[in-house]
Design an enzyme around this catalytic site. Structure first.
Site, mmCIF file in Angstrom:
data_model
loop_
_atom_site.group_PDB
_atom_site.id
_atom_site.type_symbol
_atom_site.label_atom_id
_atom_site.label_comp_id
_atom_site.label_asym_id
_atom_site.label_seq_id
_atom_site.Cartn_x
_atom_site.Cartn_y
_atom_site.Cartn_z
ATOM 1 N N ASP A 76 0.590 2.471 8.527
ATOM 2 C CA ASP A 76 -0.540 1.788 8.085
ATOM 3 C C ASP A 76 -0.166 0.563 7.326
ATOM 4 O O ASP A 76 0.019 0.389 6.329
ATOM 5 C CB ASP A 76 -1.325 2.681 7.181
ATOM 6 C CG ASP A 76 -2.830 1.968 7.080
ATOM 7 O OD1 ASP A 76 -2.986 1.036 7.275
ATOM 8 O OD2 ASP A 76 -3.709 2.739 6.596
ATOM 9 N N THR A 118 -4.274 0.883 -3.588
ATOM 10 C CA THR A 118 -4.893 2.014 -3.876
ATOM 11 C C THR A 118 -4.859 2.034 -5.689
ATOM 12 O O THR A 118 -3.628 1.747 -6.265
ATOM 13 C CB THR A 118 -4.110 3.394 -3.554
ATOM 14 O OG1 THR A 118 -4.229 3.337 -2.121
ATOM 15 C CG2 THR A 118 -4.724 4.675 -4.069
ATOM 16 N N ASN A 123 0.617 7.476 3.124
ATOM 17 C CA ASN A 123 0.886 6.471 4.052
ATOM 18 C C ASN A 123 2.436 6.610 4.769
ATOM 19 O O ASN A 123 2.842 5.796 5.352
ATOM 20 C CB ASN A 123 0.813 4.913 3.687
ATOM 21 C CG ASN A 123 -0.372 4.467 3.612
ATOM 22 O OD1 ASN A 123 -1.576 5.215 4.458
ATOM 23 N ND2 ASN A 123 -0.723 3.375 3.177
ATOM 24 N N LYS A 153 2.167 4.736 -0.893
ATOM 25 C CA LYS A 153 1.648 5.909 -1.436
ATOM 26 C C LYS A 153 1.705 6.894 -0.507
ATOM 27 O O LYS A 153 1.990 6.833 0.747
ATOM 28 C CB LYS A 153 0.144 5.758 -1.603
ATOM 29 C CG LYS A 153 -0.807 5.611 -0.454
ATOM 30 C CD LYS A 153 -2.077 5.331 -0.674
ATOM 31 C CE LYS A 153 -3.009 4.889 0.470
ATOM 32 N NZ LYS A 153 -4.435 4.747 0.311
ATOM 33 N N ASP A 211 0.711 -1.267 -0.064
ATOM 34 C CA ASP A 211 -0.023 0.019 -0.069
ATOM 35 C C ASP A 211 0.884 1.231 0.044
ATOM 36 O O ASP A 211 0.662 2.172 0.719
ATOM 37 C CB ASP A 211 -1.139 0.138 1.166
ATOM 38 C CG ASP A 211 -2.217 0.869 0.992
ATOM 39 O OD1 ASP A 211 -2.358 1.245 -0.052
ATOM 40 O OD2 ASP A 211 -2.707 1.315 1.932
#
Length: 406
Positions: free
Chosen positions: A234, A252, A221, A218, A216
């Protein structure tokens, strides 16, 4: 060590739960009388450790993080901490089944008033309803395994009560990299290289030391700490995969790798694809694949044709094209040399990797803070809704075993 005492208490409490109602109403056995001071002592030791951990923390080497797992001051599962041990100051972020609060120790001793943490609270009912039990367990266990890394959020402790799960984390007052990127529109090359290099060190450790795919990556985060360094947060989608493939669709849309969209099985290589997207967004201000319709984004990703602005340097283009390669057997980071091949790329020629790991290099953005509890870099959030579903005895009987790690 407090951890040994806590383990003893945990075993004792478990035994109490399994005793019959008749035993529970009888007079306390002498052994139980002896345990009470032990529980109080464990509780006091736990609070002292929380107050001291930030003063004693230091980056551990990748080897030490694994070897000294039982000796670290943090990452323990506590059976004595409670939410009431913390004063909730402000919501830092919300998700579909979690809320993160800025907290300080309740009734702190002299000198501990400004020691703050981020407390992630996950309601068991929501975790179960949204089928996130495995993800939550993965997050807790991965964070425990990686505690001590200089650029990953530190889980100081985890605990639970009847209704909720808790992860006590270090607080990063700088806020999200995403916010700085939007204000600046794009980062210059030195800033992008600095942040990208710290992320390379994170991915190198997760993949090659822990066998963990983060899944994840991005800007939202990635937080900035008080000294201007990154902290990856996260870990809800993180999973220990080693050399196996997994098939869960998560992430995402703009950052999903082609193999995730095609559902052909994926591993750690998805993080290197996402890293290429991230470097592009740092330099350009938006990801290379975007559309209001997510299906159009997926079509662009599977096609894998990245369009580069003319102002982007040849080295940056070469790095991104190596990372955003549809064929995983040819993807930079996943080919021979692993993260080492990324670190030796010409775009990173000015990076001193050892100095960077030990946080000896000045960050390009150091947040201006009024104090340790400054929250100006975080948005305002609505209060939690009232009258939410309770964690029933039927749920407890079915699911409590799944939450035993907390």
């Amino acid at each position: 060590m407090a951890s040994a005492v806590v383990h003893k208490i945990l075993h004792h409490n478990h035994s109490n739960r399994e005793s019959s109602p008749q035993q529970n109403h009888s007079s306390p056995a002498p052994q139980e009388d002896q345990e009470l001071p032990t529980m109080e002592r464990a509780y006091e030791e736990e609070k002292i450790k929380l107050a001291q951990w930030e003063d004693l923390k230091r980056p551990l080497s990748p080897g030490q993080i694994a070897v000294d797992a039982n000796k670290k001051l943090v990452e323990n599962s506590s059976c004595v901490l409670r939410q009431q041990d913390f004063e909730l100051i402000k919501t830092l972020g919300t998700g579909t089944f979690a809320r993160v609060w800025l907290v300080r120790l309740a009734n702190p001793k002299d000198g501990d008033q400004n020691k703050v943490f981020a407390l992630k609270i996950l309601r068991k009912v929501d975790v179960i309803r949204l089928k996130q039990v495995e993800h939550v367990r993965n997050e807790r266990n991965v964070l425990a395994a990686v505690a001590g890394h200089p650029f990953i959020t530190t889980m100081v402790a985890s605990f639970q009560d009847t209704d909720s799960l808790y992860m006590l984390l270090d607080y990063c007052p700088g806020g999200e990299v995403f916010s700085y990127l939007r204000r600046a529109r794009r980062f210059n090359e030195p800033t992008s290289q600095f942040y990208a290099a710290e992320i390379v060190l994170i991915l190198e450790f997760l993949h090659e030391k822990e066998g963990v795919a983060y899944r994840d990556l991005k800007p939202e985060n990635i937080l900035i700490d008080a000294e201007g360094h990154l902290k990856l947060v996260d870990f809800g989608f993180a999973k220990k995969v080693d050399n196996r493939e997994t098939y869960t669709l998560c992430g995402t849309p703009e950052y999903l790798a082609p193999e995730v969209i095609r559902n052909t099985g994926h591993g750690c290589a998805v993080d290197w694809w996402a890293f290429g997207i991230l470097v592009y967004e740092f330099l350009v201000g938006q990801p290379p694949f975007w559309d209001q319709n997510p299906m159009k984004i997926y079509e662009q990703i599977v096609e894998g044709r990245v369009r580069y602005p003319s102002a982007m340097t040849p080295d940056a283009r070469d790095l991104i094209s190596g990372l955003c390669t549809v064929d995983t057997s040819k993807r930079l980071g996943n080919i021979k040399g692993g993260a080492g091949a990324v670190k030796s790329h010409p775009w990173f020629r000015n990076i001193d990797w050892d100095a960077l790991y030990h946080r000896k290099v000045q960050g390009p953005i150091v947040p201006h803070l009024r104090g340790p509890a400054d929250t100006r870099n975080f948005d305002e959030y609505e209060p939690e809704p009232e009258g939410r579903e309770k964690y029933s005895s039927e749920m407890r009987e079915r699911w409590d075993e799944c939450f035993r790690d907390f």
